[in-house]
Design an enzyme around this catalytic site. Structure first.
Site, mmCIF file in Angstrom:
data_model
loop_
_atom_site.group_PDB
_atom_site.id
_atom_site.type_symbol
_atom_site.label_atom_id
_atom_site.label_comp_id
_atom_site.label_asym_id
_atom_site.label_seq_id
_atom_site.Cartn_x
_atom_site.Cartn_y
_atom_site.Cartn_z
ATOM 1 N N GLY A 1 -11.523 -16.556 -12.935
ATOM 2 C CA GLY A 1 -10.106 -16.817 -12.737
ATOM 3 C C GLY A 1 -9.354 -16.560 -14.032
ATOM 4 O O GLY A 1 -8.306 -15.922 -14.056
ATOM 5 N N ALA A 2 -9.930 -17.059 -15.131
ATOM 6 C CA ALA A 2 -9.313 -16.894 -16.442
ATOM 7 C C ALA A 2 -10.335 -17.248 -17.505
ATOM 8 O O ALA A 2 -11.386 -17.809 -17.202
ATOM 9 C CB ALA A 2 -8.095 -17.812 -16.568
ATOM 10 N N ASN B 1 -9.886 -17.954 -24.197
ATOM 11 C CA ASN B 1 -9.878 -17.497 -25.594
ATOM 12 C C ASN B 1 -8.743 -18.151 -26.388
ATOM 13 O O ASN B 1 -7.587 -18.071 -25.980
ATOM 14 C CB ASN B 1 -9.680 -15.983 -25.657
ATOM 15 C CG ASN B 1 -10.475 -15.251 -24.617
ATOM 16 O OD1 ASN B 1 -11.689 -15.321 -24.607
ATOM 17 N ND2 ASN B 1 -9.784 -14.581 -23.704
ATOM 18 N N HIS C 1 -5.703 -25.681 -16.872
ATOM 19 C CA HIS C 1 -7.147 -25.716 -17.164
ATOM 20 C C HIS C 1 -7.438 -24.967 -18.475
ATOM 21 O O HIS C 1 -8.129 -25.486 -19.354
ATOM 22 C CB HIS C 1 -7.876 -25.083 -15.965
ATOM 23 C CG HIS C 1 -9.356 -24.903 -16.120
ATOM 24 N ND1 HIS C 1 -10.264 -25.553 -15.307
ATOM 25 C CD2 HIS C 1 -10.103 -24.126 -16.949
ATOM 26 C CE1 HIS C 1 -11.492 -25.199 -15.650
ATOM 27 N NE2 HIS C 1 -11.430 -24.328 -16.637
ATOM 28 N N GLU C 2 -6.887 -23.767 -18.595
ATOM 29 C CA GLU C 2 -7.156 -22.973 -19.808
ATOM 30 C C GLU C 2 -6.524 -23.622 -21.033
ATOM 31 O O GLU C 2 -7.062 -23.536 -22.143
ATOM 32 C CB GLU C 2 -6.654 -21.539 -19.637
ATOM 33 C CG GLU C 2 -7.219 -20.792 -18.429
ATOM 34 C CD GLU C 2 -8.732 -20.876 -18.293
ATOM 35 O OE1 GLU C 2 -9.428 -20.867 -19.322
ATOM 36 O OE2 GLU C 2 -9.222 -20.964 -17.152
ATOM 37 N N GLU D 1 -16.127 -27.254 -18.918
ATOM 38 C CA GLU D 1 -15.555 -26.993 -17.594
ATOM 39 C C GLU D 1 -15.131 -28.244 -16.839
ATOM 40 O O GLU D 1 -14.098 -28.273 -16.199
ATOM 41 C CB GLU D 1 -16.527 -26.165 -16.760
ATOM 42 C CG GLU D 1 -16.801 -24.789 -17.347
ATOM 43 C CD GLU D 1 -15.541 -24.035 -17.744
ATOM 44 O OE1 GLU D 1 -14.454 -24.334 -17.204
ATOM 45 O OE2 GLU D 1 -15.636 -23.159 -18.614
HETATM 46 ZN ZN LIG Z 1 -12.848 -23.301 -17.691
#
Ligand SMILES: [Zn+2]
Length: 832
Positions: free
Chosen positions: A263-264, A267, A297-298, A320
């Site tokens: 999904g992503a 970085n 989330h990122e 995660e």
């Molecule tokens: Zn993640």
């Protein structure tokens, strides 16, 4: 000069090797020079790596097309020593300098430096995906999460390109970009995004913000830029408040990049997203929520993962599970998507529960993985959905204040460093959570979910009913569950909520005659719950009598669990679906539930065509009664298309005839109709090609592939198969679409030869695909629609081989388990 293809480069790094190398080395800095302007196939990569050593043997990771030279402390190293992605090094005590001058290959599988051509306009785009072991196909490195260092990049690129990376950069002259030095980074999150990207810039609270995407979808990004930037601002404010630590990586750039596998990817400073998240057709609110939680989330990863990084991949839950929990929490708390947990209940709960019930289940924490490549397969429903749920429980147990104090202590204690589960548990204990060993044993290091169901006894005598708690087979556990139940007696005017503690194999439970009981609809605990027969029989009448969308989501999760275990019939699912569709007002609920019913319930029904027709009638009615132009209508109409058996109706829709008022056939819907026509054999290859040529976007290419693979012809199946076994090449999204399109119910005769071929040819795909794509293709092409014992036997015969690639094995284990459960449903309800 030596040659090596990245796909055959290496087994994964072993944990013991990582430990030894971390003992020996400290990395001072990376200085990387890349030339992206000379060739469309390869790029020159020169790495100057400064490090200190205790002195002795080690190795550097390198997966090049060819090596020009290697120098350690000024002396040449024989380039022919490169083997399986490693070059052995004899270091000296104290400072060392390694210089590697290599030629690397651009990749097209979403890893390393991925280069793709936009079919819409022929422009080339590049992005870096170092995760989880692809960094050495970009630059020479000590590729493990606990050897962090600052990075400086010097990039030469075509003059019309922009280059963005982990740290702010300058563009001193056309085609030349200087980035860094960055903050200390693990190798797995080093990236570059380079190409003629469309770039948007903004700022919030001193943090420069950026968004970028391909030129051909720039207008779509512009249309949503406000929404994306607002989510980003709100999430930054909330995370600063929760973590008490400011975002430290400089710019925060969000790049939407083509053909991205996940999904992503988080970085630092430069998050990469799959670019279907730039919506080029209308989408539901559920899809917007999903994108919003991905954004958050990122961002959460900037703290959990990027500031403090797991020491090794067995603790990836520290990344995660936290990002998942924080992403949902922050989205629900401070953005316009305050119903994020409802969407999450439909999108994620079953993903986690099913993964946790597969033979391949593993603990949330300390999954025991010693091989970095194999650990990739643990990025699953357990590490995300289950881990998030356990953290929610933990938060409820210790209270938010202690929870956050422990988190801050942990991040402060390992700033720009690495940590383990035990470090975090210690931080919570210091913050006042008490001893967490028992909690960790039950929930973090013991795999599998308990099953909790209501047993009414004979149903006559009062006091006979009990809640039965069954621990997962093979994973002894004695867990205490605190949860709520929603109940509805025959005389109740509304659902009642009661609190329960289930901490024994049997717990007495007071239930009235005919009372419907939904256990844990609000996801207070992690357990499989199923409606008992009395409840199941009452749900179709009761489903319209609550305006709590979470209660309805909990109902569906219970029903889905029961269906998976063949304890609810396909017909009973449809009996519930029809009255529910009339009242449901959440488009995520409609989209996910109808998608599940069409994929998994209809094909197992006694008469699949009749079942599909029932879904079609109900979905089309919902699309016609929903507000014209609403996203609820869109969700219902999508299912109406995918269940439609009438060529005439579909062709009419394609020409704009008889559409539900408010529905407009945009590109995505047009392809949905075309794919359906292809499944029915009512469109030919030439016509599909013509539609692609008329609007040759990235979306069109993938859907064209899906449609062609769906055609009920021998040529179409052979065409799809060439993509599986590597006889023809295609980018990752098209490979998966070919697999998903290929196995259609009702095409059994055409597909029969490919059942055997799948199990014969699968091992060889490890020679032509790698990483994410290898496993995803294995799953997409698995003959799940071949519902018979012979298929199961063939799968087990394959699994008995000891030379099967570990990620292929994992997917075959899981998908075979799914096939066996589907067969059990067929046996229970079709053959009776
Ligand atoms: Zn993640």
């Amino acid at each position: 000069m030596t040659h090596q293809h990245p796909a055959t480069a290496a087994r994964g790094l072993q944990r013991s090797e990582a430990l030894a190398r971390a003992e020996l080395l400290e990395v001072t800095s990376y200085d990387v020079t890349l030339d992206l302007a000379s060739s469309e196939e390869t790029f020159a990569s020169t790495t100057r790596l400064d490090f200190t050593s205790r002195g002795g043997s080690t190795f550097v990771d390198l997966k090049p097309r060819s090596v020009r030279s290697i120098h350690l402390n000024g002396r040449p190293v024989d380039v022919d020593l490169l083997q399986r992605g490693r070059v052995p090094l004899e270091t000296i005590e104290g400072p060392n300098q390694l210089v590697v001058d290599a030629v690397m290959a651009f990749r097209n599988d979403g890893e390393g430096l991925h280069r793709s051509v936009d079919p819409a306009d022929g422009r080339h785009y590049v992005y870096g995906m170092s995760f989880m072991d692809a960094a050495p196909s970009i630059f020479a490195c000590f590729d493990q999460p606990d050897l962090k260092a600052p990075y400086t990049f010097h990039v030469r690129a075509p003059e019309d390109w922009v280059v963005v990376g982990n740290s702010p950069g300058t563009n001193p002259e056309p085609g030349v970009w200087e980035l860094g030095p960055s903050k200390p980074l693990s190798t797995y999150f080093v990236t570059l995004v380079a190409g003629p990207y469309h770039l948007l810039r903004d700022e919030h609270d001193g943090i420069p913000l950026g968004l970028s995407c391909r030129q051909s979808i720039a207008a779509d990004l512009e249309a949503d830029a406000d929404e994306l930037l607002t989510l980003t601002r709100q999430s930054f404010d909330e995370m600063h408040r929760l973590f008490g630590i400011r975002y430290p990586f400089g710019d925060y750039h969000q790049a939407f990049v083509p053909e991205f596998n996940a999904g992503a990817m988080e970085n630092p400073g430069c998050v990469t997203f799959r670019d279907p998240l730039v919506f080029t057709s209308r989408v539901t609110r559920g899809q917007r929520i999903s994108r919003a939680t991905t954004v958050a989330h990122e961002m959460a990863h900037q703290w959990f993962g990027n500031i403090t990084t797991p020491l090794w991949w067995d603790d990836l839950w520290l990344n995660e599970s936290f990002a998942e929990y924080m992403g949902n929490r922050v989205t629900a708390a401070v953005t316009e998507y305050d119903d994020a947990w409802v969407q999450n209940a439909y999108a994620r709960r079953q993903w986690g529960l099913l993964a946790d019930q597969r033979p391949s289940t593993h603990p949330v924490a300390g999954n025991g993985e010693d091989d970095a490549t194999a650990a990739l397969q643990n990025f699953d429903g357990i590490s995300y959905a289950k881990g998030s749920s356990i953290l929610k429980q933990l938060n409820a147990t210790m209270g938010d204040e202690v929870f956050l104090a422990g988190v801050r202590d942990h991040l402060h204690g390992h700033f720009y460093g690495n940590a383990t589960m035990h470090d975090l548990l210690d931080s919570w204990t210091r913050a006042g959570a008490g001893d967490l060993d028992a909690f960790a044993d039950s929930w973090l290091v013991t795999a599998g979910p308990d099953r909790i169901v209501l047993d009414r006894g004979t149903g006559d005598a009062p006091g006979e009913a009990r809640l039965l708690r069954t621990p997962p087979e093979g994973h002894p556990a004695d867990r205490s569950h605190t949860l709520r139940a929603a109940t509805r007696g025959p005389d109740d005017a509304a659902w009642q909520v009661r609190e329960l503690v289930v901490d024994a194999a049997e717990t007495a439970y007071d239930v009235g005659a005919g009372e419907a009981v939904l256990l844990d609809p609000f996801e207070d605990t992690w357990a499989v719950t199923e409606p008992d027969p009395v409840t199941m029989s009452r749900l179709p009448d009761l489903v319209g009598s609550t305006d709590d969308p979470m209660l309805r989501a909990g109902m569906w999760n219970s029903v889905r669990s029961a269906f998976h275990h063949a304890r609810v019939a396909p017909g009973a699912v449809l009996d519930l679906l029809e009255p529910w569709l009339v009242v449901e007002d959440q488009d995520a609920a409609v989209q996910f539930t109808l998608g599940w019913v069409l994929a998994k319930v209809v094909p197992l029904a006694a008469d699949p065509a009749a079942a599909s027709a029932r879904v079609h009638v109900a979905a089309l009615a919902a699309a016609r009664t929903a507000d014209a132009g609403s996203t609820l209508q869109l969700a219902a109409y999508q299912a109406a298309v995918s269940s439609c058996a009438s060529t005439e109706v579909l062709e009419g829709w394609l020409m704009g005839r008889d559409l539900p008022p408010g529905v407009e056939l945009d590109l995505a819907l047009r392809w949905r109709v075309l794919v359906r026509l292809a499944v029915l054999g009512a469109v030919d290859r030439e016509s599909l090609d013509a539609h692609l040529e008329a609007e040759p976007t990235a979306v069109s290419r993938v859907e064209h592939t899906r449609a062609v693979a769906s055609l009920p012809t021998a040529e179409a199946k052979a065409w799809a198969w060439e993509r599986f076994n590597g006889a023809a090449t295609a980018p990752n999204y098209e490979l998966e679409a070919a697999g998903e399109g290929m196995w259609r119910a009702g095409q059994e005769e055409l597909l029969a030869p490919y059942v055997e071929r799948y199990f014969d040819e699968l091992p060889g795909t490890a020679e032509v695909h790698s990483g994410w794509v290898l496993a995803d293709v294995a799953e997409a092409f698995f003959p799940l629609s071949s519902l018979d014992e012979t298929t199961v036997r063939r799968a087990h015969a394959l699994l008995a081989r000891d030379d099967l690639d570990s990620s292929l094995r994992r997917r075959v284990v899981d998908t075979t388990d799914e096939l066996e459960h589907r067969l059990a449903v067929v046996r229970a309800y079709r053959e009776a």
